[in-house]
Design a protein around this motif. Sequence first.
Motif, PDB file in Angstrom:
ATOM      1  N   ILE A 116       0.869  -1.170   0.000  1.00 50.41           N
ATOM      2  CA  ILE A 116       0.000   0.000   0.000  1.00 50.41           C
ATOM      3  C   ILE A 116       0.910   1.225   0.000  1.00 50.41           C
ATOM      4  O   ILE A 116       1.699   1.423   0.921  1.00 50.41           O
ATOM      5  CB  ILE A 116      -0.936   0.009   1.216  1.00 50.41           C
ATOM      6  N   PHE A 117       0.770   2.050  -1.037  1.00 56.75           N
ATOM      7  CA  PHE A 117       1.681   3.164  -1.234  1.00 56.75           C
ATOM      8  C   PHE A 117       1.125   4.465  -0.659  1.00 56.75           C
ATOM      9  O   PHE A 117      -0.008   4.529  -0.174  1.00 56.75           O
ATOM     10  CB  PHE A 117       1.988   3.329  -2.722  1.00 56.75           C
ATOM     11  N   GLN A 118       1.951   5.491  -0.745  1.00 55.06           N
ATOM     12  CA  GLN A 118       1.626   6.795  -0.179  1.00 55.06           C
ATOM     13  C   GLN A 118       0.395   7.415  -0.825  1.00 55.06           C
ATOM     14  O   GLN A 118      -0.486   7.932  -0.140  1.00 55.06           O
ATOM     15  CB  GLN A 118       2.832   7.718  -0.350  1.00 55.06           C
ATOM     16  N   ASN A 119       0.313   7.368  -2.152  1.00 52.48           N
ATOM     17  CA  ASN A 119      -0.789   7.986  -2.877  1.00 52.48           C
ATOM     18  C   ASN A 119      -1.698   6.909  -3.458  1.00 52.48           C
ATOM     19  O   ASN A 119      -1.331   6.263  -4.452  1.00 52.48           O
ATOM     20  CB  ASN A 119      -0.247   8.877  -3.995  1.00 52.48           C
ATOM     21  N   PRO A 120      -2.884   6.699  -2.892  1.00 56.92           N
ATOM     22  CA  PRO A 120      -3.760   5.635  -3.381  1.00 56.92           C
ATOM     23  C   PRO A 120      -4.212   5.838  -4.815  1.00 56.92           C
ATOM     24  O   PRO A 120      -4.541   4.869  -5.505  1.00 56.92           O
ATOM     25  CB  PRO A 120      -4.949   5.688  -2.407  1.00 56.92           C
ATOM     26  N   ASP A 121      -4.220   7.086  -5.297  1.00 58.34           N
ATOM     27  CA  ASP A 121      -4.643   7.340  -6.673  1.00 58.34           C
ATOM     28  C   ASP A 121      -3.761   6.589  -7.671  1.00 58.34           C
ATOM     29  O   ASP A 121      -4.217   6.224  -8.764  1.00 58.34           O
ATOM     30  CB  ASP A 121      -4.596   8.836  -6.984  1.00 58.34           C
ATOM     31  N   ASN A 122      -2.512   6.361  -7.305  1.00 54.78           N
ATOM     32  CA  ASN A 122      -1.594   5.663  -8.213  1.00 54.78           C
ATOM     33  C   ASN A 122      -1.885   4.170  -8.300  1.00 54.78           C
ATOM     34  O   ASN A 122      -1.315   3.480  -9.158  1.00 54.78           O
ATOM     35  CB  ASN A 122      -0.144   5.864  -7.761  1.00 54.78           C
ATOM     36  N   GLN A 123      -2.757   3.652  -7.423  1.00 60.27           N
ATOM     37  CA  GLN A 123      -3.052   2.227  -7.409  1.00 60.27           C
ATOM     38  C   GLN A 123      -4.391   1.892  -8.057  1.00 60.27           C
ATOM     39  O   GLN A 123      -4.682   0.724  -8.310  1.00 60.27           O
ATOM     40  CB  GLN A 123      -3.049   1.696  -5.966  1.00 60.27           C
ATOM     41  N   PHE A 124      -5.219   2.902  -8.313  1.00 60.14           N
ATOM     42  CA  PHE A 124      -6.549   2.619  -8.846  1.00 60.14           C
ATOM     43  C   PHE A 124      -6.492   2.306 -10.336  1.00 60.14           C
ATOM     44  O   PHE A 124      -5.871   3.023 -11.122  1.00 60.14           O
ATOM     45  CB  PHE A 124      -7.486   3.808  -8.611  1.00 60.14           C
TER      46      PHE A 124
END
Length: 278
Positions: free
Chosen positions: A85-93
């Motif tokens: 789980i990374f710092q910016n969730p937007d990068n995972q969507f």
Amino acid sequence: MNDIIKVSHLTYKYLQNELPALDDVSFSIPSGAWVAIVGHNGSGKSTLAHSLDGLIDFKQGQVFIDGVELTEANVWKVRSKIGMIFQNPDNQFVGATVEDDVAFGLENMAVPHDEIQARVDSALAQVQMSEFRHKQPDQLSGGQKQRVALAGVIAMQPKIIILDEATSMLDPIGRQEILGVIKRLRRKLGITVLSITHEMDETTSADEIIVLNDGKIIESGKPSLIYAHSDLLLKLGLDVPYSQRLKEALKLRHIQTPQAYSDEKGMVDWLWQSLLKA
């Protein structure tokens, strides 16, 4: 208890840097433990996290995940055991809706449709996001986005969750919510948690803290041991938890405090007892 993560003499150097980002790093983590890795920006924390998941092709050292050595040939086998789980969730969507996003990894693994639905339902319920399943990710708050990212990880059923500065973009309430979910999952499923952070208040639930500086481990031990070295933490640009700062302030006023580390609730209880005795 078996070690689920074992790192031996790991060294990595970026081409543009003179000094290595990781310099002969070795440690092990028992299965089911919560370990926090702390350090200032540039200390090597994220490089270490990415090395464990095979995102960095290191040439020196060894990494074992659940008894399997990380190599180019079996990197996908190792990654199946880890949820990042990374710092910016937007990068995972990647999905159009919350439900689609949580199901994405399972679809790539060719999990049967009925099992996908069951896992998605269970994962969303565990992070209290079931009612948002048909929402678009960009309609969610920061804390809700991280819950969805966490649900995607839970659905994959990893043995290890790595939080790479996963709460740094959240407000204090959102941060506590996410950490609370992680704590419940760990109790329920026995998941191993590796938290990469510079927020020392997030380390109070850890079984062990590893302190990195300039790519090297300079201190490791139980939180009480690390917090006792507050001068070192401050020198490294790190803070100490509020309860420890309170103890230090009370000592300056010649008030004897408990020797062992106490979290905020413990300090409040101790203060009440002290006041009642006064």
